[in-house]
Design a protein around this motif. Structure first.
Motif, PDB file in Angstrom:
ATOM      1  N   ALA A  37       0.835  -1.201   0.000  1.00 20.30           N
ATOM      2  CA  ALA A  37       0.000   0.000   0.000  1.00 20.30           C
ATOM      3  C   ALA A  37       0.870   1.253   0.000  1.00 20.30           C
ATOM      4  O   ALA A  37       0.559   2.243  -0.676  1.00 20.30           O
ATOM      5  CB  ALA A  37      -0.948  -0.008   1.198  1.00 20.30           C
ATOM      6  N   HIS A  38       1.971   1.228   0.757  1.00 21.01           N
ATOM      7  CA  HIS A  38       2.905   2.360   0.757  1.00 21.01           C
ATOM      8  C   HIS A  38       3.541   2.542  -0.621  1.00 21.01           C
ATOM      9  O   HIS A  38       3.779   3.666  -1.058  1.00 21.01           O
ATOM     10  CB  HIS A  38       3.997   2.155   1.800  1.00 21.01           C
ATOM     11  N   ALA A  39       3.818   1.437  -1.297  1.00 20.53           N
ATOM     12  CA  ALA A  39       4.480   1.513  -2.599  1.00 20.53           C
ATOM     13  C   ALA A  39       3.543   2.017  -3.696  1.00 20.53           C
ATOM     14  O   ALA A  39       3.992   2.621  -4.678  1.00 20.53           O
ATOM     15  CB  ALA A  39       5.035   0.145  -2.980  1.00 20.53           C
ATOM     16  N   LEU A  40       2.249   1.769  -3.554  1.00 14.50           N
ATOM     17  CA  LEU A  40       1.274   2.151  -4.577  1.00 14.50           C
ATOM     18  C   LEU A  40       0.842   3.609  -4.465  1.00 14.50           C
ATOM     19  O   LEU A  40       0.727   4.163  -3.370  1.00 14.50           O
ATOM     20  CB  LEU A  40       0.022   1.274  -4.452  1.00 14.50           C
ATOM     21  N   LYS A  41       0.552   4.192  -5.612  1.00 16.17           N
ATOM     22  CA  LYS A  41      -0.114   5.489  -5.637  1.00 16.17           C
ATOM     23  C   LYS A  41      -1.581   5.294  -5.253  1.00 16.17           C
ATOM     24  O   LYS A  41      -2.127   4.192  -5.372  1.00 16.17           O
ATOM     25  CB  LYS A  41      -0.040   6.090  -7.041  1.00 16.17           C
ATOM     26  N   ALA A  42      -2.235   6.346  -4.816  1.00 12.76           N
ATOM     27  CA  ALA A  42      -3.667   6.278  -4.535  1.00 12.76           C
ATOM     28  C   ALA A  42      -4.400   5.863  -5.814  1.00 12.76           C
ATOM     29  O   ALA A  42      -4.133   6.398  -6.892  1.00 12.76           O
ATOM     30  CB  ALA A  42      -4.179   7.627  -4.053  1.00 12.76           C
ATOM     31  N   GLY A  43      -5.280   4.884  -5.698  1.00 16.50           N
ATOM     32  CA  GLY A  43      -5.986   4.372  -6.868  1.00 16.50           C
ATOM     33  C   GLY A  43      -5.227   3.307  -7.623  1.00 16.50           C
ATOM     34  O   GLY A  43      -5.749   2.728  -8.575  1.00 16.50           O
ATOM     35  N   GLY A  44      -3.974   3.043  -7.209  1.00 15.71           N
ATOM     36  CA  GLY A  44      -3.172   2.027  -7.879  1.00 15.71           C
ATOM     37  C   GLY A  44      -3.728   0.630  -7.660  1.00 15.71           C
ATOM     38  O   GLY A  44      -4.464   0.362  -6.713  1.00 15.71           O
ATOM     39  N   ALA A  45      -3.342  -0.286  -8.563  1.00 15.13           N
ATOM     40  CA  ALA A  45      -3.907  -1.632  -8.566  1.00 15.13           C
ATOM     41  C   ALA A  45      -2.927  -2.656  -8.002  1.00 15.13           C
ATOM     42  O   ALA A  45      -1.724  -2.603  -8.285  1.00 15.13           O
ATOM     43  CB  ALA A  45      -4.310  -2.026  -9.979  1.00 15.13           C
ATOM     44  N   LEU A  46      -3.464  -3.575  -7.237  1.00 20.03           N
ATOM     45  CA  LEU A  46      -2.723  -4.726  -6.723  1.00 20.03           C
ATOM     46  C   LEU A  46      -3.255  -5.948  -7.456  1.00 20.03           C
ATOM     47  O   LEU A  46      -4.436  -6.286  -7.337  1.00 20.03           O
ATOM     48  CB  LEU A  46      -2.946  -4.849  -5.211  1.00 20.03           C
ATOM     49  N   VAL A  47      -2.391  -6.607  -8.243  1.00 15.08           N
ATOM     50  CA  VAL A  47      -2.784  -7.756  -9.055  1.00 15.08           C
ATOM     51  C   VAL A  47      -2.005  -8.961  -8.548  1.00 15.08           C
ATOM     52  O   VAL A  47      -0.784  -9.026  -8.694  1.00 15.08           O
ATOM     53  CB  VAL A  47      -2.482  -7.502 -10.553  1.00 15.08           C
ATOM     54  N   VAL A  48      -2.706  -9.914  -7.942  1.00  9.52           N
ATOM     55  CA  VAL A  48      -2.041 -10.982  -7.196  1.00  9.52           C
ATOM     56  C   VAL A  48      -2.662 -12.341  -7.482  1.00  9.52           C
ATOM     57  O   VAL A  48      -3.886 -12.463  -7.646  1.00  9.52           O
ATOM     58  CB  VAL A  48      -2.115 -10.704  -5.673  1.00  9.52           C
ATOM     59  N   GLN A  49      -1.820 -13.347  -7.517  1.00 13.73           N
ATOM     60  CA  GLN A  49      -2.271 -14.726  -7.434  1.00 13.73           C
ATOM     61  C   GLN A  49      -1.472 -15.412  -6.334  1.00 13.73           C
ATOM     62  O   GLN A  49      -0.251 -15.264  -6.248  1.00 13.73           O
ATOM     63  CB  GLN A  49      -2.069 -15.470  -8.745  1.00 13.73           C
ATOM     64  N   MET A  50      -2.187 -16.138  -5.468  1.00 18.56           N
ATOM     65  CA  MET A  50      -1.562 -16.832  -4.349  1.00 18.56           C
ATOM     66  C   MET A  50      -2.335 -18.119  -4.085  1.00 18.56           C
ATOM     67  O   MET A  50      -3.432 -18.314  -4.609  1.00 18.56           O
ATOM     68  CB  MET A  50      -1.564 -15.938  -3.108  1.00 18.56           C
ATOM     69  N   GLY A  51      -1.772 -18.979  -3.273  1.00 21.10           N
ATOM     70  CA  GLY A  51      -2.476 -20.190  -2.907  1.00 21.10           C
ATOM     71  C   GLY A  51      -3.684 -19.869  -2.043  1.00 21.10           C
ATOM     72  O   GLY A  51      -3.659 -18.951  -1.231  1.00 21.10           O
ATOM     73  N   ALA A  52      -4.767 -20.628  -2.246  1.00 22.09           N
ATOM     74  CA  ALA A  52      -5.969 -20.494  -1.432  1.00 22.09           C
ATOM     75  C   ALA A  52      -6.084 -21.692  -0.496  1.00 22.09           C
ATOM     76  O   ALA A  52      -5.358 -22.685  -0.637  1.00 22.09           O
ATOM     77  CB  ALA A  52      -7.206 -20.395  -2.322  1.00 22.09           C
ATOM     78  N   GLU A  53      -7.000 -21.611   0.453  1.00 20.86           N
ATOM     79  CA  GLU A  53      -7.245 -22.719   1.358  1.00 20.86           C
ATOM     80  C   GLU A  53      -7.459 -24.014   0.556  1.00 20.86           C
ATOM     81  O   GLU A  53      -8.264 -24.055  -0.370  1.00 20.86           O
ATOM     82  CB  GLU A  53      -8.479 -22.433   2.211  1.00 20.86           C
ATOM     83  N   GLY A  54      -6.708 -25.054   0.889  1.00 21.13           N
ATOM     84  CA  GLY A  54      -6.817 -26.323   0.180  1.00 21.13           C
ATOM     85  C   GLY A  54      -5.807 -26.497  -0.938  1.00 21.13           C
ATOM     86  O   GLY A  54      -5.778 -27.545  -1.591  1.00 21.13           O
ATOM     87  N   ASP A  55      -4.961 -25.497  -1.176  1.00 23.26           N
ATOM     88  CA  ASP A  55      -3.949 -25.619  -2.230  1.00 23.26           C
ATOM     89  C   ASP A  55      -2.963 -26.740  -1.882  1.00 23.26           C
ATOM     90  O   ASP A  55      -2.555 -26.884  -0.719  1.00 23.26           O
ATOM     91  CB  ASP A  55      -3.200 -24.289  -2.371  1.00 23.26           C
ATOM     92  N   VAL A  56      -2.608 -27.510  -2.878  1.00 23.03           N
ATOM     93  CA  VAL A  56      -1.720 -28.675  -2.753  1.00 23.03           C
ATOM     94  C   VAL A  56      -2.024 -29.499  -1.499  1.00 23.03           C
ATOM     95  O   VAL A  56      -1.132 -29.996  -0.825  1.00 23.03           O
ATOM     96  CB  VAL A  56      -0.224 -28.297  -2.822  1.00 23.03           C
ATOM     97  N   ALA A  57      -3.312 -29.663  -1.215  1.00 25.10           N
ATOM     98  CA  ALA A  57      -3.716 -30.393  -0.011  1.00 25.10           C
ATOM     99  C   ALA A  57      -3.262 -31.844  -0.050  1.00 25.10           C
ATOM    100  O   ALA A  57      -2.781 -32.384   0.954  1.00 25.10           O
ATOM    101  CB  ALA A  57      -5.235 -30.315   0.157  1.00 25.10           C
ATOM    102  N   ARG A  58      -3.398 -32.483  -1.206  1.00 28.99           N
ATOM    103  CA  ARG A  58      -3.012 -33.891  -1.303  1.00 28.99           C
ATOM    104  C   ARG A  58      -1.501 -34.044  -1.164  1.00 28.99           C
ATOM    105  O   ARG A  58      -1.017 -35.009  -0.551  1.00 28.99           O
ATOM    106  CB  ARG A  58      -3.501 -34.495  -2.626  1.00 28.99           C
ATOM    107  N   ILE A  59      -0.736 -33.122  -1.717  1.00 27.82           N
ATOM    108  CA  ILE A  59       0.714 -33.156  -1.563  1.00 27.82           C
ATOM    109  C   ILE A  59       1.088 -33.007  -0.086  1.00 27.82           C
ATOM    110  O   ILE A  59       1.928 -33.739   0.435  1.00 27.82           O
ATOM    111  CB  ILE A  59       1.382 -32.053  -2.407  1.00 27.82           C
ATOM    112  N   GLN A  60       0.449 -32.060   0.591  1.00 30.97           N
ATOM    113  CA  GLN A  60       0.745 -31.855   2.007  1.00 30.97           C
ATOM    114  C   GLN A  60       0.362 -33.080   2.840  1.00 30.97           C
ATOM    115  O   GLN A  60       1.094 -33.482   3.751  1.00 30.97           O
ATOM    116  CB  GLN A  60       0.006 -30.617   2.517  1.00 30.97           C
ATOM    117  N   GLU A  61      -0.771 -33.705   2.514  1.00 27.18           N
ATOM    118  CA  GLU A  61      -1.190 -34.912   3.231  1.00 27.18           C
ATOM    119  C   GLU A  61      -0.170 -36.037   3.041  1.00 27.18           C
ATOM    120  O   GLU A  61       0.178 -36.751   3.993  1.00 27.18           O
ATOM    121  CB  GLU A  61      -2.555 -35.360   2.732  1.00 27.18           C
TER     122      GLU A  61
END
Length: 250
Positions: free
Chosen positions: A112-136
C-alpha cells in the motif's frame, strides 16, 4: 507453489494485468509497475512491455540471475514486508510470493505504501486447500519417520482475505478461486524436486540416507492420486486465489 505457491497459472495472471493496465488513465508507456517476488525474472519482459518495471525478491541469488537474464530491468533485493518505496507505482504485481509471507498485514501495508492512490494490486496466491493432497502425503511420510508436519504456506479463504484487503485500505475489484491440476516439471522426479524446494527446511533435518527413504515414502503416499502414468508427470492439486484490488485514496 513453484516460485511461490501459485506459479502454474501465472501466464493467465499476466493477461489479467494487461487488462488492468489497458483500463488505466495513464499515458501509454508511463505506467510504473512493481513485481513483488520476481524470482529469476520470468515475468519481467512481459511487464516491461507495459511500462517501467522494477522487480524485487528476498533472494540475492535469484536477483543476480534475474539481472543476468534481463540486463535492462531494475531488479533489487527487498523484503515484501518492508519495500523501500512510497507512492511510486501504478501497479503492484505478484504471482505466488504472497503465499510465502506469514505476515499478511505487513505485506499489504508495505505494498500500500508503494502504490499510488488508486493504484492496482494484481495478485495470485495459494488459497485454502492448495496442494492439499501433496501436504497430506508429505505429512504421512514424515509420521513414518518420526516427524511432524506444519504447513508453512499462507493459504487464506476467499472471504477472509477479501475482508483483510478492505481493512488494509483496498477495494476489491475482482476475486476468484481457481481449482485445477498442474503438471510438475521433472518427470518421475518432479514430485521430489518440488519437495526439495518447498519442504527444504524440513528435509534438511534428516541425514541423506534417511531423507531418500522419506522422499520414497512421500512419492508412494501420493502416487495413487497424483501420478499420471500416461503422461509421465506428477499433477499438483492446485487451488489458487486471484484478485485485483485498488488502493483507496485517503
Amino acid at each position: 507453489m513453484d516460485r511461490g505457491v501459485a506459479g502454474e497459472a501465472g501466464g493467465g495472471l499476466v493477461d489479467l494485468l494487461r487488462q488492468v493496465v489497458a483500463e488505466m488513465p495513464c499515458v501509454a508507456g508511463c505506467v510504473r509497475l512493481l513485481e513483488v517476488g520476481c524470482g529469476d525474472g520470468e515475468h519481467l519482459e512481459a511487464l516491461a512491455a507495459l511500462g517501467e518495471v522494477v522487480g524485487v525478491d528476498t533472494s540475492a541469488e535469484a536477483v543476480e540471475r534475474a539481472r543476468a537474464a534481463h540486463p535492462g530491468c531494475d531488479v533489487q533485493v527487498a523484503d515484501a514486508c518492508s519495500l523501500p518505496f512510497e507512492n511510486e507505482f501504478d501497479v503492484v504485481f505478484s504471482e505466488g510470493a504472497f503465499s510465502w509471507t506469514p505476515d499478511q498485514v505487513g505485506v499489504l501495508t508495505s505494498v500500500a505504501h508503494a502504490l499510488k492512490a488508486g493504484g492496482a494490486l494484481v495478485v495470485q496466491m495459494g488459497a485454502e486447500g492448495d496442494v492439499a493432497r501433496i501436504q497430506e502425503g508429505y505429512a504421512q511420510a514424515l509420521r513414518a519417520h518420526s516427524g511432524d508436519y506444519s504447513c508453512q504456506f499462507c493459504l487464506p479463504r476467499e472471504e477472509s482475505y477479501r475482508r483483510l484487503l478492505g481493512i488494509m485500505g483496498f477495494d476489491v475489484a475482482s476475486m476468484e478461486v481457481q481449482q485445477y491440476r498442474a503438471p510438475l516439471p521433472g518427470g518421475r522426479d518432479g514430485l521430489r524436486q518440488w519437495a526439495c524446494t518447498y519442504f527444504a527446511k524440513s528435509l534438511a533435518l534428516y541425514r541423506p540416507s534417511d531423507r531418500e527413504r522419506l522422499l520414497e515414502d512421500f512419492e508412494q503416499a501420493c502416487e495413487c492420486d497424483l501420478w499420471d502414468s500416461e503422461r509421465g508427470v506428477w499433477l499438483a492439486d492446485r487451488r489458487t486465489l486471484r484478485f485485483v484490488a485498488r488502493k483507496r485514496a485517503r
